[in-house]
Scaffold this active site. Structure first.
Site, short mmCIF file in Angstrom:
data_model
loop_
_atom_site.label_atom_id
_atom_site.label_comp_id
_atom_site.label_asym_id
_atom_site.label_seq_id
_atom_site.Cartn_x
_atom_site.Cartn_y
_atom_site.Cartn_z
N LYS A 83 17.76 3.02 -1.03
CA LYS A 83 18.82 2.65 -1.97
C LYS A 83 18.50 3.16 -3.38
O LYS A 83 17.33 3.18 -3.79
CB LYS A 83 18.97 1.13 -2.03
CG LYS A 83 19.40 0.51 -0.70
CD LYS A 83 20.81 0.93 -0.34
CE LYS A 83 21.21 0.42 1.04
NZ LYS A 83 22.40 1.15 1.55
N LYS A 111 16.16 -1.29 -16.59
CA LYS A 111 16.06 0.11 -17.05
C LYS A 111 16.69 1.07 -16.04
O LYS A 111 17.11 2.16 -16.39
CB LYS A 111 14.61 0.49 -17.31
CG LYS A 111 13.71 0.33 -16.09
CD LYS A 111 13.10 1.61 -15.59
CE LYS A 111 12.62 1.45 -14.17
NZ LYS A 111 11.47 2.20 -13.79
N ALA A 170 3.36 6.65 -10.36
CA ALA A 170 2.14 6.36 -9.60
C ALA A 170 1.18 7.55 -9.55
O ALA A 170 -0.02 7.41 -9.80
CB ALA A 170 2.51 5.90 -8.20
N SER A 228 0.82 -1.21 0.00
CA SER A 228 0.00 0.00 0.00
C SER A 228 0.85 1.26 0.00
O SER A 228 0.50 2.26 0.62
CB SER A 228 -0.91 0.00 1.23
OG SER A 228 -0.10 -0.19 2.39
N GLY A 229 1.99 1.20 -0.67
CA GLY A 229 2.77 2.41 -0.86
C GLY A 229 2.12 3.28 -1.93
O GLY A 229 0.93 3.17 -2.20
N ASN A 230 2.94 4.10 -2.54
CA ASN A 230 2.49 5.01 -3.58
C ASN A 230 1.84 4.27 -4.75
O ASN A 230 0.69 4.52 -5.14
CB ASN A 230 3.74 5.77 -4.02
CG ASN A 230 3.49 6.90 -4.97
OD1 ASN A 230 4.04 6.92 -6.06
ND2 ASN A 230 2.68 7.85 -4.58
N TRP A 231 2.55 3.27 -5.26
CA TRP A 231 2.07 2.53 -6.43
C TRP A 231 0.94 1.58 -6.03
O TRP A 231 -0.06 1.44 -6.75
CB TRP A 231 3.25 1.82 -7.07
CG TRP A 231 3.06 1.10 -8.38
CD1 TRP A 231 3.68 -0.05 -8.75
CD2 TRP A 231 2.25 1.49 -9.50
NE1 TRP A 231 3.30 -0.40 -10.02
CE2 TRP A 231 2.42 0.53 -10.51
CE3 TRP A 231 1.40 2.56 -9.74
CZ2 TRP A 231 1.76 0.59 -11.74
CZ3 TRP A 231 0.73 2.63 -10.98
CH2 TRP A 231 0.92 1.64 -11.95
#
Lengths: 344, 344
Positions: free
Chosen positions: B298, B206, B155, B11-14
């Site tokens: 990181k 990427k 996001a 449930s982070g940003n994305w």
């Protein structure tokens, strides 16, 4: 076989940058090239009270179009086109496309029959249901084999030796290798591909994509949206060329500097993107913006979008390329720019 | 067959952005999905004196990680992982990769045997000569079919409905179509491709390219050079995956949002590019920059470059991927950044 005698036809920003590379490379590869002289045709004009040819030949610098870059001394400016190409066996066409016709009128029947040519001219010719790349035009008019060079090539960056790449679409591998020798340096990497049409078309069609990217910038949709538009644009370029030109290679679009890298460079900060952004944020017409931002020059992307629209209509293929279509309708028909992404 | 019951793990940003799409889409497609509730696992923490789950369930907004975006009311935050996935048949993994192991320890043997999973986790696992994508890890540990989603997906831009695209690499076409129904909206276009590994690997590799692009920004070489680096990086991504994973598809890299578009987005303004630029211009170590610019998190690109270096060494393939190599040596071994473009 004698040594190749190079002639450069055109001396703007890009022509001068490429003349620098060629002047140095004929010395490096003087087993292949006559290194005594690389004539460059200059449309004569005055700059700061002196003739441009005189400036180039005395100061070894094209102060008007590529200031602060020294040209090798064997690059010799010549105001007369026929004198420039006299005896030349390797003709490099590098001029704005609108001057090509007149230039070929003069050259027709006058160049070496076994000469080779290469075009660095961006653009595509459309005439109703007919579409043609300039390499074919040059080849047909002069009766010489004509390759094409196109890539993510900002002239000043190439001229000042910053790392970059380009793509040559060749007619024969042997010719490709000769052109590569003429242009490649440690910081200017030349890739070869057997696809004159694909390489040529990339240089024209990417300008439409760059206009779309500028619209996204103006709308402030963000990098995510911008990348999506670039991806969709790149695929429309590929599909368009695969539909209308036989034998174009997918790699030209998806893997070569002429394709994906040039789309990126153009959409990052090229003139098409900048002016299209101003169109959205500034509430001015493209006519006004061309005068204000481009000194009256044409914005290639919107004109190519119109050419492509005319062509697709003549071929009964309207609707098949939705992004190209949207750029046309927004630029020329008053479609609101917020409709750009609808239905893509 | 019963309706699919979705659970979102992370449930982070994305995770929050994707929960918004999923919460709305289960209602739109309530022939396929149970639309009463989309549980989302929240690692419980306090935010402004309240529990994050309480904030989400009362205010319908993840104020800590995705502020100012309303979540549908059927998105229900649950602090207990096993309760979140109870009865779920469609598991969406969307968390930082370092938490995946612990999460799978808890879930092993506890999920529905006929559930399907999809991972939105970026990264790749390297252990000496072994390399694996997280979709395979999830599939192996839980015994459920696991697809992967990756694309040029910032996001906040997705959550605020700005035009963007993504790619799902599916295990079976039927599963792909189910996941597409769960995520696609008018402004979030989901393309499907039969290539779980390729889509997964793009999201990890990427970041190395984005670091290289940041170096070019720091060196002020210009957009031309930057586009060249992006093109070379994209091709190294493709070749690397073709060498070490069977059946990856070229299109995932060259044509899909997960490949070319995500490289573009990341190199335009992503964190890897920004921090790498600061590394060149600011005369600070990556350690310091991670603390200052990333709150101690990181920088994925340089760690992935190290993982890839370790892996290539174990496989006796050092030197085969010069750009990846250069990023490793500049980031970890003190190679001067100006050497980046040498020999590419």
């Amino acid at each position: 076989m004698g040594k190749e005698k190079v002639a450069i036809i055109g001396s703007g920003n890009w022509g001068s940058a490429i003349a620098k590379l060629a002047g140095n490379n004929v010395k490096k590869h003087n087993d292949v090239f006559d290194d005594s002289k690389v004539p460059i045709w200059v449309f004569e004009e005055e700059y700061e009270g002196r003739k441009l040819t005189e400036i180039i030949n005395t100061d070894h610098e094209n102060k008007k179009y590529l200031p602060d870059v020294k040209l090798p001394e064997n690059v010799v400016a010549i105001p007369d086109l026929l004198e420039t190409v006299k005896d030349a066996t390797a003709l490099v066409f590098v001029m704005p496309h609108q001057f090509l016709g007149k230039c070929l009128d003069q050259l027709e029947g006058k160049v070496n029959k076994d000469a080779k040519a290469i075009t660095l001219i961006k653009g595509v010719g459309v005439d109703g249901a007919d579409i043609h790349v300039f390499a074919d035009v040059i080849q047909d008019r002069l009766g010489v084999s004509c390759s094409a060079l196109s890539g993510a090539n900002i002239a000043n960056e190439v001229a000042t030796d910053r790392f970059s790449e380009t793509t040559i679409g060749y007619r024969t591998e042997e010719e490709g290798k000769m052109w590569q020798k003429l242009f490649q340096t440690a910081n200017f990497k030349v890739q070869l591909i057997d696809d004159v049409a694909g390489v040529s078309l990339c240089g024209a069609l990417k300008n439409i994509v760059a206009v779309a990217a500028g619209f996204i910038d103006g709308l402030e949709y963000g990098n995510n949206s911008k990348a999506a538009i670039m991806r969709i644009g790149l695929l429309e370029m590929k599909h368009f060329c695969q539909e209308f030109f036989k034998d174009v290679k997918e790699e030209s679009f998806l893997q070569e500097s002429a394709g994906v890298a040039d789309v990126i460079t153009s959409c990052l900060g090229g003139r098409n993107t900048r002016v299209a952004k101003a169109f959205v944020t500034g509430n001015k017409s493209f006519d006004e913006l061309e005068k204000e931002m481009l000194n009256g020059q044409k914005l290639q992307g919107i004109h190519t979008a119109k050419d492509v629209h005319v062509f697709l209509k003549a071929r009964d293929r309207l609707g098949a390329y939705p992004l190209f279509d949207k750029v046309y309708h927004i630029s020329w028909e008053g479609l609101p720019v917020a409709k750009l992404t609808e239905g893509l």
